[in-house]
Write a protein that holds these residues in place. Sequence first.
Motif, mmCIF file in Angstrom:
data_model
loop_
_atom_site.group_PDB
_atom_site.id
_atom_site.type_symbol
_atom_site.label_atom_id
_atom_site.label_comp_id
_atom_site.label_asym_id
_atom_site.label_seq_id
_atom_site.Cartn_x
_atom_site.Cartn_y
_atom_site.Cartn_z
ATOM 1 N N THR A 62 0.829 -1.202 0.000
ATOM 2 C CA THR A 62 0.000 0.000 0.000
ATOM 3 C C THR A 62 0.861 1.248 0.000
ATOM 4 O O THR A 62 0.604 2.200 -0.740
ATOM 5 N N LEU A 86 -3.167 9.237 4.753
ATOM 6 C CA LEU A 86 -3.671 7.970 4.224
ATOM 7 C C LEU A 86 -2.669 6.842 4.451
ATOM 8 O O LEU A 86 -3.069 5.692 4.686
ATOM 9 N N LYS A 89 -3.362 5.431 7.656
ATOM 10 C CA LYS A 89 -4.745 4.977 7.793
ATOM 11 C C LYS A 89 -5.530 5.867 8.774
ATOM 12 O O LYS A 89 -6.416 5.407 9.473
ATOM 13 N N TRP A 91 -8.131 7.976 8.832
ATOM 14 C CA TRP A 91 -9.252 8.364 7.980
ATOM 15 C C TRP A 91 -9.818 9.720 8.378
ATOM 16 O O TRP A 91 -10.237 10.495 7.502
ATOM 17 N N TRP A 136 -6.991 7.923 -2.240
ATOM 18 C CA TRP A 136 -7.926 7.178 -1.389
ATOM 19 C C TRP A 136 -8.036 5.721 -1.835
ATOM 20 O O TRP A 136 -8.064 4.806 -1.011
ATOM 21 N N SER A 140 -6.760 2.194 0.357
ATOM 22 C CA SER A 140 -7.808 1.314 0.872
ATOM 23 C C SER A 140 -8.029 0.064 0.022
ATOM 24 O O SER A 140 -9.043 -0.612 0.185
ATOM 25 N N PHE A 144 -12.289 2.781 -0.911
ATOM 26 C CA PHE A 144 -12.697 4.183 -0.789
ATOM 27 C C PHE A 144 -12.298 4.950 -2.048
ATOM 28 O O PHE A 144 -11.601 4.436 -2.918
#
Length: 228
Positions: A62, A86, A89, A91, A136, A140, A144
């Motif tokens: 990621t 991001l 994480k 949010w 995003w 995710s 998202f």
Amino acid sequence: MAKNNRPALILTLFVVLGLFSLAGAVVWLGLRMQSNNPTASVAPVSSASGGSAEILQQSGETAQELNQVPLESDRGVDYRKLRDNLLQKNWRAADRETYERLLEAAGPKARSVGMIPKEEMELLPCKDLQTVDRLWSSASNGLFGFTAQQGVLRALGDYRKMYDEVGWQNRSGEWAIEWTYNPQIKRMDYKPGKEPNFTKPPAGHFPTVERGYNFDASLDAALKRCKF
């Protein structure tokens, strides 16, 4: 008789000693083979540690994917802070940063009043929306972002059903997420008790910025214009 049995006894002792020597050699050889095999001395990995390794691998993938997203903007907007939130994480912080950066991308009126007026929403750059969406989505695994949200909309064919599916509104029309305007700081914020689900958000839940009021002037119109 005892004198005649002495050679047999000596022979028996030699046989026993030979068997012990052979057994010792076998054990020694087995230990050498085990030491030369790295997997033989490793304890079995439990399912929990295996899951952690998988999570770490996914987190690394990621991070790599996020860092490869081009931070492009037609208005010179810096999306590095959004990317960093991001990556962690976070949010809540990422949702807020998305709101602020899209105000900046929209224009001077939006930055001044904390809402994007219709005339600036109509000129909100598609490139900036694409950058936000890619960040995003990468953070995710595709759950998202605007692409995920528009995918839900196309699948259900109705905004109210889509808003219910992503956790913004229920089928009866009651809003799960509501904004309120603070005239002192000239910014929107969430009403107490009407915030997004920051702990276990459903797919398509984020970002929530500029959604769900006047469709002609909201982000929904811009996403349609930019062919999301």
